[in-house]
Design a protein around this motif. Structure first.
Motif, PDB file in Angstrom:
ATOM      1  N   GLY A  91       0.820  -1.262  -0.066  1.00  0.00           N
ATOM      2  CA  GLY A  91       0.057   0.102   0.040  1.00  0.00           C
ATOM      3  C   GLY A  91       0.692   1.175  -0.045  1.00  0.00           C
ATOM      4  O   GLY A  91       0.125   2.462   0.137  1.00  0.00           O
ATOM      5  N   THR A  92       2.506   0.783   0.290  1.00  0.00           N
ATOM      6  CA  THR A  92       3.419   2.221   0.111  1.00  0.00           C
ATOM      7  C   THR A  92       3.856   2.756  -1.353  1.00  0.00           C
ATOM      8  O   THR A  92       3.611   1.808  -2.211  1.00  0.00           O
ATOM      9  N   GLU A  93       4.238   4.065  -1.154  1.00  0.00           N
ATOM     10  CA  GLU A  93       4.681   3.928  -2.453  1.00  0.00           C
ATOM     11  C   GLU A  93       6.800   4.182  -2.278  1.00  0.00           C
ATOM     12  O   GLU A  93       6.583   5.151  -1.277  1.00  0.00           O
ATOM     13  N   VAL A  94       7.479   4.055  -3.337  1.00  0.00           N
ATOM     14  CA  VAL A  94       8.903   4.492  -3.061  1.00  0.00           C
ATOM     15  C   VAL A  94       9.424   4.984  -4.687  1.00  0.00           C
ATOM     16  O   VAL A  94       9.173   4.012  -5.929  1.00  0.00           O
ATOM     17  N   ILE A  95      10.473   6.390  -4.390  1.00  0.00           N
ATOM     18  CA  ILE A  95      10.471   7.038  -5.969  1.00  0.00           C
ATOM     19  C   ILE A  95      11.818   6.756  -5.974  1.00  0.00           C
ATOM     20  O   ILE A  95      13.004   6.297  -5.097  1.00  0.00           O
ATOM     21  N   THR A  96      11.940   6.429  -7.136  1.00  0.00           N
ATOM     22  CA  THR A  96      13.426   6.372  -7.379  1.00  0.00           C
ATOM     23  C   THR A  96      13.302   6.080  -9.190  1.00  0.00           C
ATOM     24  O   THR A  96      12.587   6.815  -9.817  1.00  0.00           O
ATOM     25  N   VAL A  97      14.700   5.456  -9.621  1.00  0.00           N
ATOM     26  CA  VAL A  97      14.539   5.633 -11.060  1.00  0.00           C
ATOM     27  C   VAL A  97      14.697   3.982 -11.924  1.00  0.00           C
ATOM     28  O   VAL A  97      15.194   2.846 -11.461  1.00  0.00           O
ATOM     29  N   SER A  98      14.757   4.496 -12.735  1.00  0.00           N
ATOM     30  CA  SER A  98      14.908   3.232 -13.846  1.00  0.00           C
ATOM     31  C   SER A  98      16.401   2.494 -14.506  1.00  0.00           C
ATOM     32  O   SER A  98      16.633   1.814 -14.987  1.00  0.00           O
ATOM     33  N   MET A  99      17.089   4.372 -14.757  1.00  0.00           N
ATOM     34  CA  MET A  99      18.534   3.928 -14.996  1.00  0.00           C
ATOM     35  C   MET A  99      19.367   2.944 -13.644  1.00  0.00           C
ATOM     36  O   MET A  99      19.887   4.108 -13.443  1.00  0.00           O
ATOM     37  N   THR A 100      19.494   1.923 -13.601  1.00  0.00           N
ATOM     38  CA  THR A 100      19.791   1.209 -11.916  1.00  0.00           C
ATOM     39  C   THR A 100      19.716   0.228 -12.948  1.00  0.00           C
ATOM     40  O   THR A 100      19.385  -0.981 -13.262  1.00  0.00           O
ATOM     41  N   PHE A 101      20.732  -0.774 -11.954  1.00  0.00           N
ATOM     42  CA  PHE A 101      20.540  -2.146 -11.719  1.00  0.00           C
ATOM     43  C   PHE A 101      19.081  -3.113 -11.143  1.00  0.00           C
ATOM     44  O   PHE A 101      18.616  -2.399 -10.354  1.00  0.00           O
ATOM     45  N   VAL A 102      18.304  -3.753 -11.989  1.00  0.00           N
ATOM     46  CA  VAL A 102      17.390  -3.957 -10.891  1.00  0.00           C
ATOM     47  C   VAL A 102      16.698  -4.532  -9.794  1.00  0.00           C
ATOM     48  O   VAL A 102      16.523  -4.431  -9.421  1.00  0.00           O
ATOM     49  N   ALA A 103      18.363  -4.422  -9.026  1.00  0.00           N
ATOM     50  CA  ALA A 103      18.060  -4.772  -7.312  1.00  0.00           C
ATOM     51  C   ALA A 103      17.241  -3.974  -6.781  1.00  0.00           C
ATOM     52  O   ALA A 103      16.912  -3.960  -5.459  1.00  0.00           O
ATOM     53  N   THR A 104      17.714  -1.868  -7.377  1.00  0.00           N
ATOM     54  CA  THR A 104      16.991  -1.233  -6.287  1.00  0.00           C
ATOM     55  C   THR A 104      15.400  -1.604  -6.279  1.00  0.00           C
ATOM     56  O   THR A 104      14.581  -1.015  -5.649  1.00  0.00           O
ATOM     57  N   VAL A 105      14.821  -2.144  -7.994  1.00  0.00           N
ATOM     58  CA  VAL A 105      13.887  -2.055  -7.745  1.00  0.00           C
ATOM     59  C   VAL A 105      12.928  -3.511  -6.730  1.00  0.00           C
ATOM     60  O   VAL A 105      11.715  -3.319  -6.309  1.00  0.00           O
ATOM     61  N   ALA A 106      13.972  -4.247  -6.979  1.00  0.00           N
ATOM     62  CA  ALA A 106      13.684  -5.182  -6.483  1.00  0.00           C
ATOM     63  C   ALA A 106      13.225  -5.468  -5.068  1.00  0.00           C
ATOM     64  O   ALA A 106      12.349  -6.380  -4.384  1.00  0.00           O
ATOM     65  N   ALA A 107      14.071  -4.907  -4.705  1.00  0.00           N
ATOM     66  CA  ALA A 107      14.123  -4.904  -3.053  1.00  0.00           C
ATOM     67  C   ALA A 107      12.933  -3.903  -2.748  1.00  0.00           C
ATOM     68  O   ALA A 107      12.048  -3.788  -1.528  1.00  0.00           O
TER      69      ALA A 107
END
Length: 369
Positions: free
Chosen positions: A75-91
């Protein structure tokens, strides 16, 4: 062949110290956590200008625990970028939160603060800027927006050990920072390892419990935690290497300066060090049209290269449907299509640098910029 990175060259330069550090751990039988890990935590926290470092078994684990400590969850969100290794988003996804992706600065490839406000919602819990290629994001603007909205800032500093932002080191620029010590990093372990750095004692205490099965004392499990502990050998190796990190980063910067001077007329876009930053060049990433063709030609000339990263996370099959994209990611797409990493590591010889530059000039003569 000139390799993209040469880990054996680094090992040979400090072999005796590394070997002795490993033997000391074997003799102590402190294989998980232990004195060497604790000493590394203290030394690395001081290096980053922070109060606490919590050593874990990978950079991905560091991101996961920092996000949990920040309150990320379903139910929450975290703002980041797509120009990164997938671990950033996976975490982010590990916590049950939704990754919200915005575009990057066209100069540096790091999170563009001008796009943050439109991405913030009542569900936002944290902002996760990625320090790309060895250069920090624009942290003053990011922190100001985060404070205005009551959000935590978590640095993804996996590629930025020793990088600086107006004199302050990565690790001391947000509420928490996450580091990877994967072997190829500027500060790399002999295997997998990571750390979370913070000056918030409450966050540090929570993360220490989460990494060790949520325990507060032996067999007193107050949180649902994880087995994310750092091995003793990795702590010992990292202590040895930390003593050399500044000198290694200086060598990387000297090599990058050589590339910058020689490649200015090669028809490629060299990396830009933004004002107030001290880039430590985890990779030296140029931008060039017809990138894949240039890469193939360099390989035939005996020059190994890398691509960080050819397919941004929002176009990865495993993640495309799991993320929320806000706005246009056209700059991210340009970086993905054009970025090419040239050989760069502290032990590179001058004649190798010259060979790389000469080969790139030869290749680019017939290539459009």
């Amino acid at each position: 062949m000139i390799p993209l990175i040469d880990l054996l060259a680094q090992y040979r330069s400090i072999k005796d110290d590394i070997d002795q550090a490993v033997l000391n751990v074997l003799a102590s039988a402190q294989y998980t956590l232990g004195d060497e890990v604790t000493a590394f935590e203290n030394e690395f926290a001081a290096y980053c200008g922070a109060q606490h470092a919590i050593a874990v078994n990978s950079g991905t684990s560091a991101l996961h625990l920092a996000l949990l400590a920040a309150g990320a969850g379903p139910g929450t969100e975290v703002i980041t970028v797509s120009m990164t290794f997938v671990a950033t988003v996976a975490a982010i996804l590990y916590t049950g939160a939704t990754p919200v992706l915005i575009d990057v600065d066209p100069r540096t490839g790091t999170l563009d603060p001008a796009l943050l406000e439109k991405a913030i919602t009542p569900r936002t819990r944290a902002i996760l800027p990625v320090h790309l290629h060895g250069q920090t994001a624009e942290m003053d603007a990011i922190r100001a927006i985060a404070r205005a909205h009551g959000l935590l800032v978590i640095e993804d500093a996996a590629q930025a050990q020793g990088a600086e932002y107006y004199g302050a080191r990565a690790g001391g620029l947000g509420d928490m920072a996450c580091f990877s010590f994967y072997p190829s990093k500027n500060l790399g372990a002999c295997g997998e390892a990571g750390a979370i750095v913070t000056s918030d004692s409450a966050l540090a205490d929570k993360i220490k419990m989460l990494r060790d099965w949520g325990q507060m004392g032996r067999y007193n499990h107050v949180l649902q935690g994880y087995n994310y502990r750092m091995e003793g050998i990795q702590g010992a190796v990292l202590r040895v290497k930390l003593r050399h990190l500044d000198a290694w980063n200086d060598a990387r910067r000297q090599h990058a300066a050589f590339y910058n001077a020689r490649l200015g007329t090669a028809g490629v876009r060299t990396p830009e060090e933004a004002p107030g930053r001290r880039h430590v060049y985890y990779v030296y990433a140029i931008r060039v049209a017809e990138r894949d063709d240039v890469r193939d030609r360099l390989l035939k000339a005996g020059i190994a290269t890398g691509v960080h990263y050819p397919v941004p996370v929002h176009r990865q099959p495993a993640y495309a449907e799991a993320v929320k994209v806000v706005g246009d990611l056209s700059v991210t797409e340009q970086f993905a299509a054009q970025t090419l990493s040239l050989p760069l590591y502290p032990e590179l010889a001058r004649e190798q640098l010259v060979r790389v530059c000469d080969a790139l000039f030869d290749v680019c003569v017939e290539q459009p910029a």
